[in-house]
Write a protein that holds these residues in place. Structure first.
Motif, mmCIF file in Angstrom:
data_model
loop_
_atom_site.group_PDB
_atom_site.id
_atom_site.type_symbol
_atom_site.label_atom_id
_atom_site.label_comp_id
_atom_site.label_asym_id
_atom_site.label_seq_id
_atom_site.Cartn_x
_atom_site.Cartn_y
_atom_site.Cartn_z
ATOM 1 N N GLN A 16 0.798 -1.226 0.000
ATOM 2 C CA GLN A 16 0.000 0.000 0.000
ATOM 3 C C GLN A 16 0.830 1.275 0.000
ATOM 4 O OE1 GLN A 16 -3.070 -0.384 -0.541
ATOM 5 N NE2 GLN A 16 -2.913 -2.589 -0.310
ATOM 6 N N ASP A 80 -11.793 8.669 -7.265
ATOM 7 C CA ASP A 80 -11.079 8.906 -6.001
ATOM 8 C C ASP A 80 -10.156 7.719 -5.740
ATOM 9 O OD1 ASP A 80 -10.258 9.638 -3.453
ATOM 10 O OD2 ASP A 80 -12.131 9.029 -2.485
ATOM 11 N N MET A 82 -7.535 7.268 -4.108
ATOM 12 C CA MET A 82 -7.047 7.097 -2.745
ATOM 13 C C MET A 82 -8.165 6.685 -1.795
ATOM 14 S SD MET A 82 -3.973 7.687 -3.404
ATOM 15 C CE MET A 82 -3.321 7.544 -1.760
ATOM 16 N N TYR A 83 -9.393 6.634 -2.299
ATOM 17 C CA TYR A 83 -10.564 6.201 -1.528
ATOM 18 C C TYR A 83 -10.765 7.037 -0.260
ATOM 19 C CZ TYR A 83 -10.751 2.257 -4.711
ATOM 20 O OH TYR A 83 -10.845 1.492 -5.834
ATOM 21 N N SER A 84 -10.442 8.316 -0.342
ATOM 22 C CA SER A 84 -10.582 9.181 0.823
ATOM 23 C C SER A 84 -12.026 9.508 1.137
ATOM 24 C CB SER A 84 -9.790 10.480 0.602
ATOM 25 O OG SER A 84 -10.272 11.174 -0.539
ATOM 26 N N ARG A 85 -12.937 9.389 0.146
ATOM 27 C CA ARG A 85 -14.357 9.682 0.348
ATOM 28 C C ARG A 85 -15.233 8.476 0.014
ATOM 29 N NH1 ARG A 85 -15.782 15.200 -0.077
ATOM 30 N NH2 ARG A 85 -17.536 14.729 -1.463
ATOM 31 N N LEU A 90 -15.241 3.608 4.567
ATOM 32 C CA LEU A 90 -15.668 4.445 5.685
ATOM 33 C C LEU A 90 -16.895 3.881 6.386
ATOM 34 C CD1 LEU A 90 -15.181 7.943 3.994
ATOM 35 C CD2 LEU A 90 -13.725 6.893 5.733
ATOM 36 N N TRP A 201 -11.772 -2.490 3.971
ATOM 37 C CA TRP A 201 -10.675 -2.238 3.035
ATOM 38 C C TRP A 201 -10.079 -3.545 2.519
ATOM 39 C CZ3 TRP A 201 -8.550 0.844 -0.262
ATOM 40 C CH2 TRP A 201 -7.239 0.625 -0.682
ATOM 41 N N SER A 220 -7.933 6.187 -13.167
ATOM 42 C CA SER A 220 -8.518 7.257 -12.381
ATOM 43 C C SER A 220 -9.198 8.247 -13.320
ATOM 44 C CB SER A 220 -7.444 7.979 -11.568
ATOM 45 O OG SER A 220 -6.782 7.084 -10.711
ATOM 46 N N ASP A 366 -19.097 17.878 2.328
ATOM 47 C CA ASP A 366 -17.792 17.464 2.837
ATOM 48 C C ASP A 366 -18.003 16.398 3.898
ATOM 49 O OD1 ASP A 366 -18.272 18.626 5.440
ATOM 50 O OD2 ASP A 366 -17.752 20.581 4.602
ATOM 51 N N TRP A 398 -15.469 9.687 12.391
ATOM 52 C CA TRP A 398 -15.312 9.953 10.957
ATOM 53 C C TRP A 398 -16.700 10.002 10.336
ATOM 54 C CZ3 TRP A 398 -14.153 4.994 12.828
ATOM 55 C CH2 TRP A 398 -14.870 3.936 12.272
ATOM 56 N N GLY A 400 -18.886 9.134 6.561
ATOM 57 C CA GLY A 400 -18.898 8.464 5.269
ATOM 58 C C GLY A 400 -20.236 8.687 4.608
#
Length: 477
Positions: A16, A80, A82-85, A90, A201, A220, A366, A398, A400
């Motif tokens: 990773q 995305d 990086m899968y941040s959202r 999440l 994940w 991407s 957000d 967090w 999601g």
């Protein structure tokens, strides 16, 4: 055994993280094609690289068999990388059999079997075995007197479908879970097998690695469908992949487009200039922000704690060991009075009749967390059910997204009624992670064979949207 676990962890980190000294330059997320541009052609373009999208891609390659001489060309496009959202990573990571709709129960049973045998499906030669860190633990749904009959009927349906679920009286609840306040509980349902939680994940990465090993490509970007009034008859969807942080785009000629864009699936056909008649009915899927909070309570329920869903809608489960928990709550649909921020959390714990409802959905623009929501809405409910939680200490939080189907909180699975090459696999409203193995196979069967074979999920298609007949799922958490 410990050494093997540490080696698997080290291998995961090596896979990773960027190479030492690279400062991130040239690092490519696992499963991403080294060429940043998508190919000019593909047989199937899957919009969305979450767990549902990668499940669709995996099953397309598995089920195509050896009939195709050169193999089906499948492209997964994720905006995305990086899968941040991403909803997948999440989420709270649960799987349960306790749903109120027959199709959802059947998908849960299929997915439970898939996860139990995950290495037979997703194992890659010469790579370590997959460990999704599954923690078995039943879901425990509590029902108030007014909802008791509905819960009992739902449990009967679940049993008819083969799920192992038992009903518990308040006395039985207190005997099994002495830490619980059962004052307002009439009955509870408790899952005896094939329920628990796991690492989202790891499941996503396992699907992605296996699909990539089978020849699936990924890139991407953001897929757009430039339909025009001159679209052919019957109309079909073209695809353009717009490069991230750029005005550049790449047309991708394809036969099939699969909309697995999760919370943003409803926006795929909302671009300006699209012929309105072709895009009816609209896909009623919206991003709904949901908070997850973690806390520590050394005197809490302990190892006997299930995944508990309170009569109020609040939920919690253990988070590892040593008195750690996580939980949350979807906003109630109605608000007779509105929030009363002047009251302290401890006052609301002692006077639960004054707990107020939140009417508005959180702003999904957000992923910021409203910590007052825990203090004013969730904590009083938790402490009323588990008195030991009066002294909990919040550790983190967090947010999601749910891909929330405002029509009936169920997935939309199948071909579009007017756009002949567009298929949808989205709108699962919070249970997409656990249903991804089943939904991906079902969609692949439709694409390759024109019909559902493993599970009959026809009722989850677009017809119910056309007819205005919702299939209401009452088990959305």
């Amino acid at each position: 055994e410990l050494g093997q676990s540490l080696e698997r962890m080290a291998q995961t980190l090596r896979d990773q993280l960027p190479a030492a000294g690279s400062a991130g330059r040239g690092w490519i997320p696992p499963g991403t094609h080294p060429d940043p541009r998508p190919p000019d052609e593909a047989d199937v373009v899957v919009v969305g690289g979450g767990v549902v999208g990668w499940s669709v891609a995996y099953w397309l390659k598995v089920l195509e068999g050896r009939r195709r001489r050169h193999g089906m060309r499948v492209l997964v496009v994720e905006r995305d990388p990086m899968y941040s959202r991403a909803s997948t990573v999440l989420s709270a990571g649960g799987i349960r059999q306790q749903f109120s709709l027959r199709e959802n129960i059947q998908m849960s049973r299929f997915s439970a079997s898939f996860l139990r045998n995950i290495n037979e499906y997703l194992g890659v030669p010469n790579e370590p075995p997959i460990d999704i860190q599954f923690r078995p633990g039943g879901y425990l749904f509590l029902a108030s007197p007014q909802n008791a009959a509905a819960l009992e009927a739902t449990v009967q349906l679940q049993r008819d479908e083969g799920a192992q679920v038992t009903l518990l009286s308040p006395t039985q609840l207190k005997e099994k879970f002495p830490w619980m306040n059962t004052e307002d509980v009439a009955v509870a349902s408790y899952g005896l097998e094939d329920e628990g939680w796991f690492d989202p994940w790891t499941l996503l990465n396992a699907f992605r690695r296996k699909a990539t090993s089978l020849g699936v490509q990924s890139c991407s970007g953001e897929v757009r469908v430039p339909l025009s009034p001159c679209s052919p008859d019957p109309p079909s969807v073209p695809s353009q992949v717009h490069m991230p942080d750029s005005l550049e785009y790449q047309p991708v000629a394809c036969a099939i487009v699969v909309n697995a864009a999760g919370a943003w699936a409803g926006k795929l056909l909302e671009a300006e200039g699209l012929p309105r008649g072709l895009c009816r009915p609209p896909l009623p899927i919206q991003p709904r922000k949901r908070y997850v909070f973690t806390w520590h309570c050394p005197n809490g329920p302990g190892l006997s704690c299930p995944f508990l869903i309170d009569t109020s809608g609040a939920y919690f489960r253990p988070d590892g060991a040593a008195g750690n928990y996580l939980g949350g709550m979807s906003p109630p649909e109605v608000s007779p009075q509105g929030p009363l921020r002047s009251l302290t959390p401890l006052f609301l714990i002692r006077h639960p009749q004054l707990i107020l409802f939140q009417e508005e959905e959180p702003d999904p623009s957000d992923l910021s967390v409203d910590h007052d929501y825990f203090q004013e809405q969730i904590w009083p409910r938790l402490a009323r059910r588990v008195p030991a939680f009066e002294s909990l200490r919040v550790r983190g939080s967090w947010a999601g997204y749910y891909d929330y189907n405002t029509f009936d909180q169920n997935g939309v699975l199948g071909p579009h009624p007017r756009l002949e090459n567009l298929f949808s696999a989205a709108g699962f409203s919070g249970h997409g992670l656990q249903h991804a193995p089943a939904a991906g196979r079902a969609l692949a069967e439709l694409v390759l064979r024109g019909r559902f074979e493993t599970l009959d999920l026809r009722r989850l298609g677009w017809n119910r949207l056309l007819d205005g007949e919702p299939l209401q799922e009452h088990g959305v958490v």
